[in-house]
Design a protein around this motif. Sequence first.
Motif, PDB file in Angstrom:
ATOM      1  N   UNK A 129      31.444  44.366  38.312  1.00 44.79           N
ATOM      2  CA  UNK A 129      30.574  44.100  37.485  1.00 44.79           C
ATOM      3  C   UNK A 129      29.765  43.075  38.031  1.00 44.79           C
ATOM      4  N   UNK A 130      28.830  42.528  37.227  1.00 39.68           N
ATOM      5  CA  UNK A 130      28.087  41.220  37.416  1.00 39.68           C
ATOM      6  C   UNK A 130      28.847  40.102  37.536  1.00 39.68           C
ATOM      7  N   UNK A 131      29.948  39.854  36.833  1.00 42.38           N
ATOM      8  CA  UNK A 131      30.739  38.631  36.735  1.00 42.38           C
ATOM      9  C   UNK A 131      31.863  38.608  37.502  1.00 42.38           C
ATOM     10  N   UNK A 132      32.739  39.818  37.588  1.00 42.82           N
ATOM     11  CA  UNK A 132      33.915  40.262  38.088  1.00 42.82           C
ATOM     12  C   UNK A 132      34.375  41.434  38.674  1.00 42.82           C
ATOM     13  N   UNK A 133      35.442  41.300  39.532  1.00 42.74           N
ATOM     14  CA  UNK A 133      35.797  42.437  40.203  1.00 42.74           C
ATOM     15  C   UNK A 133      37.140  42.845  40.055  1.00 42.74           C
ATOM     16  N   UNK A 134      37.534  43.907  39.551  1.00 45.68           N
ATOM     17  CA  UNK A 134      38.914  44.675  39.656  1.00 45.68           C
ATOM     18  C   UNK A 134      39.396  44.816  40.997  1.00 45.68           C
ATOM     19  N   UNK A 135      40.786  44.226  41.401  1.00 37.85           N
ATOM     20  CA  UNK A 135      41.371  44.691  42.656  1.00 37.85           C
ATOM     21  C   UNK A 135      42.820  44.965  42.447  1.00 37.85           C
ATOM     22  N   UNK A 136      43.127  45.799  43.327  1.00 38.66           N
ATOM     23  CA  UNK A 136      44.634  46.381  43.664  1.00 38.66           C
ATOM     24  C   UNK A 136      45.411  45.188  44.526  1.00 38.66           C
ATOM     25  N   UNK A 137      46.246  44.514  44.173  1.00 37.25           N
ATOM     26  CA  UNK A 137      46.785  43.583  45.181  1.00 37.25           C
ATOM     27  C   UNK A 137      48.190  44.416  45.574  1.00 37.25           C
ATOM     28  N   UNK A 138      48.438  44.660  46.974  1.00 33.33           N
ATOM     29  CA  UNK A 138      49.605  45.242  47.126  1.00 33.33           C
ATOM     30  C   UNK A 138      51.040  44.442  46.869  1.00 33.33           C
ATOM     31  N   UNK A 139      52.029  45.256  46.302  1.00 34.60           N
ATOM     32  CA  UNK A 139      53.336  44.933  45.870  1.00 34.60           C
ATOM     33  C   UNK A 139      54.236  45.297  46.779  1.00 34.60           C
ATOM     34  N   UNK A 140      55.436  45.079  46.639  1.00 39.22           N
ATOM     35  CA  UNK A 140      56.623  45.502  47.489  1.00 39.22           C
ATOM     36  C   UNK A 140      56.832  46.963  46.621  1.00 39.22           C
TER      37      UNK A 140
END
Length: 189
Positions: A129-140
Motif C-alpha cells: 500500500x502507500x505506507x506498508x507492505x505485506x511480506x512472507x518471511x520463510x520459516x522452518x
Amino acid sequence: MRSPDPVQLADQLRGVLEPVVHGAGLEIDAVEVRTAGRRHAVKLVVDLPETSTAAGIDLDDIARLSRTAAAELDPHEHLIEGSYTLEVTSPGVDRPLTTPRHWRRNHLRLARIRFTDGDTVEARIGDASEDRVVVAVPGKKQPERREIAYTDVEHAQVQVEFKAPPQSEVDLLAATDGTDSTSANEENR
C-alpha cells in the motif's frame, strides 16, 4: 557563472524530460546529475508504468528515448552550463526499493530488508500500500506473514533467484492480498 546545485538541476531537467518520457509510455524513476567542474553527467532512469504487464523495457525503446530526450534537452542547454553527457537507462536489480511503486513492481520477488533498528530479514513481497507492505518471511515449517511500515525500513533490495518461489509463500501472500496464487505463480515463471 556558478553551476547550479545538482539536485536543483535534476528537478529542472525532470520537468523538461517528463513529457518526452510519458510520450514513450514510460515513467521517470530518477534524474541524477553529477558535476565535475563545467562537465555534467545526466542520468535518466526510466521504468514501466505501474499498470504495465510487460516484463521489462526493450533496449530499442531506451535508444529511441535517448535520442528524443537529447533533442528535447538541446533547446534547454541554458539549464546545463558547459558540456554534458546523457545516459538513459532502466533500473537494474540493484535498485533499492524506495517507493511503494517499487515494492508493487516486485510483487512475489524475494527482498533483503534492513530495518532502522539494524535487524535484517529476507522476505517475499506481497501486497504493497502507500505506507506498508505485506511480506512472507520463510520459516522452518511455514512462512510467517508480516506487515512492515516503510518508515521502519532503512534499506531494501530485491535478491536474484534462479527458481520459482516456494508455493507456501505464494499461497500465504495470495490469502492476504487477494491474488490468485496459480496465476501469480505462472506469471513469475
